[in-house]
Design a protein around this motif. Structure first.
Motif, PDB file in Angstrom:
ATOM      1  N   GLY A 152      15.303 -18.708   5.742  1.00  0.00           N
ATOM      2  CA  GLY A 152      14.987 -17.921   6.931  1.00  0.00           C
ATOM      3  C   GLY A 152      15.024 -16.425   6.718  1.00  0.00           C
ATOM      4  N   HIS A 153      15.339 -15.982   5.483  1.00  0.00           N
ATOM      5  CA  HIS A 153      15.406 -14.545   5.208  1.00  0.00           C
ATOM      6  C   HIS A 153      14.053 -14.041   4.700  1.00  0.00           C
ATOM      7  N   PHE A 154      13.206 -13.630   5.610  1.00  0.00           N
ATOM      8  CA  PHE A 154      11.917 -13.059   5.235  1.00  0.00           C
ATOM      9  C   PHE A 154      11.450 -12.091   6.319  1.00  0.00           C
ATOM     10  N   SER A 155      10.675 -11.115   5.887  1.00  0.00           N
ATOM     11  CA  SER A 155      10.119 -10.120   6.809  1.00  0.00           C
ATOM     12  C   SER A 155       8.610 -10.108   6.627  1.00  0.00           C
ATOM     13  N   LEU A 156       7.889 -10.478   7.682  1.00  0.00           N
ATOM     14  CA  LEU A 156       6.442 -10.653   7.556  1.00  0.00           C
ATOM     15  C   LEU A 156       5.699  -9.388   7.137  1.00  0.00           C
ATOM     16  N   PHE A 157       6.026  -8.265   7.741  1.00  0.00           N
ATOM     17  CA  PHE A 157       5.212  -7.070   7.505  1.00  0.00           C
ATOM     18  C   PHE A 157       5.983  -5.907   6.889  1.00  0.00           C
ATOM     19  N   GLY A 158       7.239  -6.168   6.474  1.00  0.00           N
ATOM     20  CA  GLY A 158       8.019  -5.108   5.849  1.00  0.00           C
ATOM     21  C   GLY A 158       7.417  -4.617   4.553  1.00  0.00           C
ATOM     22  N   GLY A 159       6.767  -5.510   3.812  1.00  0.00           N
ATOM     23  CA  GLY A 159       6.176  -5.136   2.537  1.00  0.00           C
ATOM     24  C   GLY A 159       5.047  -4.136   2.665  1.00  0.00           C
ATOM     25  N   PHE A 160       4.345  -4.145   3.803  1.00  0.00           N
ATOM     26  CA  PHE A 160       3.252  -3.206   4.011  1.00  0.00           C
ATOM     27  C   PHE A 160       3.788  -1.785   4.134  1.00  0.00           C
ATOM     28  N   ALA A 161       4.963  -1.643   4.725  1.00  0.00           N
ATOM     29  CA  ALA A 161       5.576  -0.320   4.873  1.00  0.00           C
ATOM     30  C   ALA A 161       6.155   0.164   3.546  1.00  0.00           C
ATOM     31  N   GLU A 162       6.737  -0.748   2.776  1.00  0.00           N
ATOM     32  CA  GLU A 162       7.389  -0.360   1.533  1.00  0.00           C
ATOM     33  C   GLU A 162       6.403  -0.060   0.406  1.00  0.00           C
ATOM     34  N   ALA A 163       5.387  -0.910   0.261  1.00  0.00           N
ATOM     35  CA  ALA A 163       4.467  -0.779  -0.877  1.00  0.00           C
ATOM     36  C   ALA A 163       3.137  -0.138  -0.504  1.00  0.00           C
ATOM     37  N   GLY A 164       2.849  -0.010   0.782  1.00  0.00           N
ATOM     38  CA  GLY A 164       1.550   0.488   1.211  1.00  0.00           C
ATOM     39  C   GLY A 164       0.626  -0.665   1.563  1.00  0.00           C
ATOM     40  N   VAL A 165      -0.268  -0.418   2.509  1.00  0.00           N
ATOM     41  CA  VAL A 165      -1.130  -1.485   3.024  1.00  0.00           C
ATOM     42  C   VAL A 165      -2.035  -2.051   1.939  1.00  0.00           C
ATOM     43  N   LEU A 166      -2.687  -1.181   1.166  1.00  0.00           N
ATOM     44  CA  LEU A 166      -3.633  -1.654   0.156  1.00  0.00           C
ATOM     45  C   LEU A 166      -2.928  -2.501  -0.909  1.00  0.00           C
ATOM     46  N   THR A 167      -1.801  -2.005  -1.408  1.00  0.00           N
ATOM     47  CA  THR A 167      -1.064  -2.749  -2.427  1.00  0.00           C
ATOM     48  C   THR A 167      -0.597  -4.095  -1.894  1.00  0.00           C
ATOM     49  N   ALA A 168      -0.077  -4.104  -0.666  1.00  0.00           N
ATOM     50  CA  ALA A 168       0.407  -5.352  -0.065  1.00  0.00           C
ATOM     51  C   ALA A 168      -0.730  -6.352   0.103  1.00  0.00           C
ATOM     52  N   VAL A 169      -1.889  -5.860   0.548  1.00  0.00           N
ATOM     53  CA  VAL A 169      -3.049  -6.740   0.731  1.00  0.00           C
ATOM     54  C   VAL A 169      -3.462  -7.363  -0.597  1.00  0.00           C
ATOM     55  N   LEU A 170      -3.489  -6.565  -1.657  1.00  0.00           N
ATOM     56  CA  LEU A 170      -3.885  -7.077  -2.969  1.00  0.00           C
ATOM     57  C   LEU A 170      -2.847  -8.046  -3.528  1.00  0.00           C
ATOM     58  N   LEU A 171      -1.583  -7.803  -3.226  1.00  0.00           N
ATOM     59  CA  LEU A 171      -0.543  -8.728  -3.667  1.00  0.00           C
ATOM     60  C   LEU A 171      -0.688 -10.081  -2.974  1.00  0.00           C
ATOM     61  N   VAL A 172      -0.958 -10.061  -1.682  1.00  0.00           N
ATOM     62  CA  VAL A 172      -1.182 -11.311  -0.954  1.00  0.00           C
ATOM     63  C   VAL A 172      -2.420 -12.016  -1.501  1.00  0.00           C
ATOM     64  N   PHE A 173      -3.460 -11.227  -1.786  1.00  0.00           N
ATOM     65  CA  PHE A 173      -4.686 -11.797  -2.348  1.00  0.00           C
ATOM     66  C   PHE A 173      -4.418 -12.452  -3.693  1.00  0.00           C
ATOM     67  N   THR A 174      -3.582 -11.812  -4.523  1.00  0.00           N
ATOM     68  CA  THR A 174      -3.224 -12.378  -5.822  1.00  0.00           C
ATOM     69  C   THR A 174      -2.540 -13.722  -5.659  1.00  0.00           C
ATOM     70  N   LEU A 175      -1.596 -13.806  -4.713  1.00  0.00           N
ATOM     71  CA  LEU A 175      -0.905 -15.068  -4.455  1.00  0.00           C
ATOM     72  C   LEU A 175      -1.878 -16.140  -3.984  1.00  0.00           C
ATOM     73  N   VAL A 176      -2.762 -15.758  -3.065  1.00  0.00           N
ATOM     74  CA  VAL A 176      -3.744 -16.714  -2.539  1.00  0.00           C
ATOM     75  C   VAL A 176      -4.626 -17.234  -3.666  1.00  0.00           C
ATOM     76  N   LEU A 177      -5.096 -16.312  -4.495  1.00  0.00           N
ATOM     77  CA  LEU A 177      -6.006 -16.681  -5.579  1.00  0.00           C
ATOM     78  C   LEU A 177      -5.333 -17.653  -6.539  1.00  0.00           C
ATOM     79  N   SER A 178      -4.115 -17.306  -6.960  1.00  0.00           N
ATOM     80  CA  SER A 178      -3.400 -18.149  -7.914  1.00  0.00           C
ATOM     81  C   SER A 178      -3.104 -19.520  -7.330  1.00  0.00           C
ATOM     82  N   ASP A 179      -2.669 -19.543  -6.075  1.00  0.00           N
ATOM     83  CA  ASP A 179      -2.267 -20.787  -5.425  1.00  0.00           C
ATOM     84  C   ASP A 179      -3.474 -21.653  -5.076  1.00  0.00           C
ATOM     85  N   PHE A 180      -4.473 -21.048  -4.453  1.00  0.00           N
ATOM     86  CA  PHE A 180      -5.593 -21.794  -3.897  1.00  0.00           C
ATOM     87  C   PHE A 180      -6.361 -22.565  -4.961  1.00  0.00           C
ATOM     88  N   PHE A 181      -6.720 -21.882  -6.040  1.00  0.00           N
ATOM     89  CA  PHE A 181      -7.550 -22.528  -7.051  1.00  0.00           C
ATOM     90  C   PHE A 181      -6.751 -23.477  -7.922  1.00  0.00           C
TER      91      PHE A 181
END
Length: 483
Positions: free
Chosen positions: A269-298
């Motif tokens: 239960g220890h997670f913060s949905l949007f804290g990473g966008f503030a810490e790393a920046g929106v663009l970096t956070a978006v690309l990190l999520v995209f990386t996870l999606v890409l690796s997981d999905f395929f």
């Protein structure tokens, strides 16, 4: 024999209807038995149980932006809990012998790429968002568009690159490779061992573990990785008892005072949905999520199709029955992994071991999931494994992922160069995202130069544009006066 008798002796095209557990899971209809399903469930668990050791070691060996680390015992609980619940859910909801646990490669992204940019809660929040996005892609039917956007050989290159990255982590964690200190005044970044040569008992344990693992793999021994981890842990315990070992790293191997203990759910239960966008920046956070999606999905798509094909469950069009439901559950597993602080969970190709023992339905998952549930109470036993005994498994996984390189057409430079950059940049920059970005950018640029821009899916153009900004973020920020 009469014609009537011959007809009676033929297998029925439609198996007789069955009720209860058999009917729900279609055990008889798929040509299986409860006994085979149980054997298959055990086989799958013992071939993938290594994740109960590796996931805590990978996540536990990393620090977040603020220098915090995750407790190994709590990570064992989180890993076992999510694997238990989601494997059972896949069995009941997807009715496939397809077990789920924390994904290797995905946990490396979380530990060594995402966490250093934010807090652990923020990192796990991005994992939750990854799972939500996968679910949205499935529900909206966009999964086909995403699948078709990236060339198959580039997807395979991503898997190979992740394999090399994981193997590199294994060599470093075991002390076989170490960073040369800047005071050495050398441009060589890494070296053999701690002083340019191999020293100490822990590294010997690692080397023996690698040899044992590759021998078992070469002989196609079932559960090779788990057997190696258990064996080398026992060897490490003996060495610790009789030799003067100065440092094992994170975990010192020793017989625990107790084998069974109550699970510690403190990380759940220890997670913060949007804290990473503030810490790393929106663009970096978006690309990190995209990386996870890409690796997981395929990776999931390949695993689901591969295991289903092995089990003979593909339909006449080569499709997996209920694929939408299966992918939705896999997306939910990523959400559960983030929410439980166990990293993104996904389907395991080791499920093929259960299929090899006769499993054909989700009933086998009830057995596998039950064994993961039992592991919740074995934390003291699972937390005595030193890095040097577990790291050979990372080398083995790296090898297995490397085998996909054979599917890349190295004579076609328009795909070979992007594939090479994808594979090379990941371990050399210690970043999976960087490797994917380099490969995508090279691919679209080469296609455009060759006059084949129309062959590139618009989604790939869009993502490549994001990666261009990602790589050039410093000069872009300077031009915009951001800093």
């Amino acid at each position: 024999m009469s014609e009537a008798q011959k007809v009676d002796d033929r297998p029925s095209a439609v198996p007789p209807a069955a009720g209860g557990v058999d009917g729900f899971f279609k055990i008889t209809a798929r040509g299986s038995t409860i006994g085979r399903e149980i054997r298959g469930g055990f086989a799958t668990f013992f071939t993938m149980a290594y994740i109960l050791v590796l996931n805590p070691i990978i996540l536990g060996s990393a620090k977040d932006k603020f220098g915090h680390t995750l407790d190994t015992g709590q990570l064992v609980t989180a890993t076992a809990l999510v694997a238990c619940v989601m494997t059972v859910v896949m069995g009941i909801g997807g009715n496939l012998p397809l077990a789920i646990a924390a994904g290797l490669g995905l946990n490396a992204v979380v530990a060594f790429q995402i966490a250093p940019l934010m807090s652990w809660d923020d990192a796990m929040g991005l994992v939750v968002l990854e799972g939500v996005l996968i679910c949205v892609l499935v529900l909206t039917g966009l999964r086909e568009a995403v699948m078709n956007a990236i060339p198959q050989q580039l997807k395979q290159a991503i898997g190979v690159g992740i394999g090399l990255f994981i193997a590199f982590i294994g060599f470093v964690d075991a002390g076989f490779v170490s960073r040369i200190s800047d005071v050495a005044h050398t441009t060589v970044p890494v070296q053999l061992g701690a002083v340019g040569r191999l020293t100490g008992w822990p590294v010997l344990v690692f080397c023996l573990g690698v040899l044992l693992t590759i021998v078992l793999l070469a002989r196609k021994v079932k559960g090779a990785i788990l057997i190696s981890i258990v064996t080398m842990t026992a060897v490490a315990i003996v060495i610790e008892a009789v030799a003067d070992v100065k440092n094992w790293g994170l975990t010192t191997p020793a017989v625990p005072d107790e084998i069974v203990a109550a699970p510690d759910f403190a990380l759940v239960g220890h997670f913060s949905l949007f804290g990473g966008f503030a810490e790393a920046g929106v663009l970096t956070a978006v690309l990190l999520v995209f990386t996870l999606v890409l690796s997981d999905f395929f990776d999931t798509m390949g695993t689901v199709v591969g295991v289903s094909a092995e089990a003979g469950l593909l339909d006449e069009r080569g499709q997996v029955p209920g694929i939408g439901r299966v992918l939705l559950i896999d997306g939910a597993a990523a959400v559960a992994g983030g929410a439980g602080s166990a990293s993104s969970n996904t389907a395991y190709i080791e499920s093929a071991a259960g299929v090899g023992e006769g499993a054909r339905t989700g009933f086998a998952n009830l057995v596998t999931g039950g064994l993961f549930g039992l592991a919740l109470f074995l934390t003291p036993l699972l937390t005595i494994v030193p890095l040097q005994a577990a790291a050979p498994a990372l080398i083995a996984v790296g090898f297995l992922m490397m085998t996909h390189v054979k599917h890349i057409d190295w004579d076609r430079y328009e795909i070979a160069i992007p594939a090479f950059l994808t594979i090379a940049v990941m371990p050399f920059t210690y970043s999976i995202t960087n490797g994917i970005g380099a490969g995508f950018l090279a691919y679209v640029v080469i296609k455009a130069v060759l006059g084949k821009a129309k062959e590139v899916n618009w989604l790939l153009w869009a993502v490549s544009a994001l990666f261009l900004v990602y790589f050039a973020i410093d000069p872009v920020e300077q031009l915009l006066g951001v800093k």
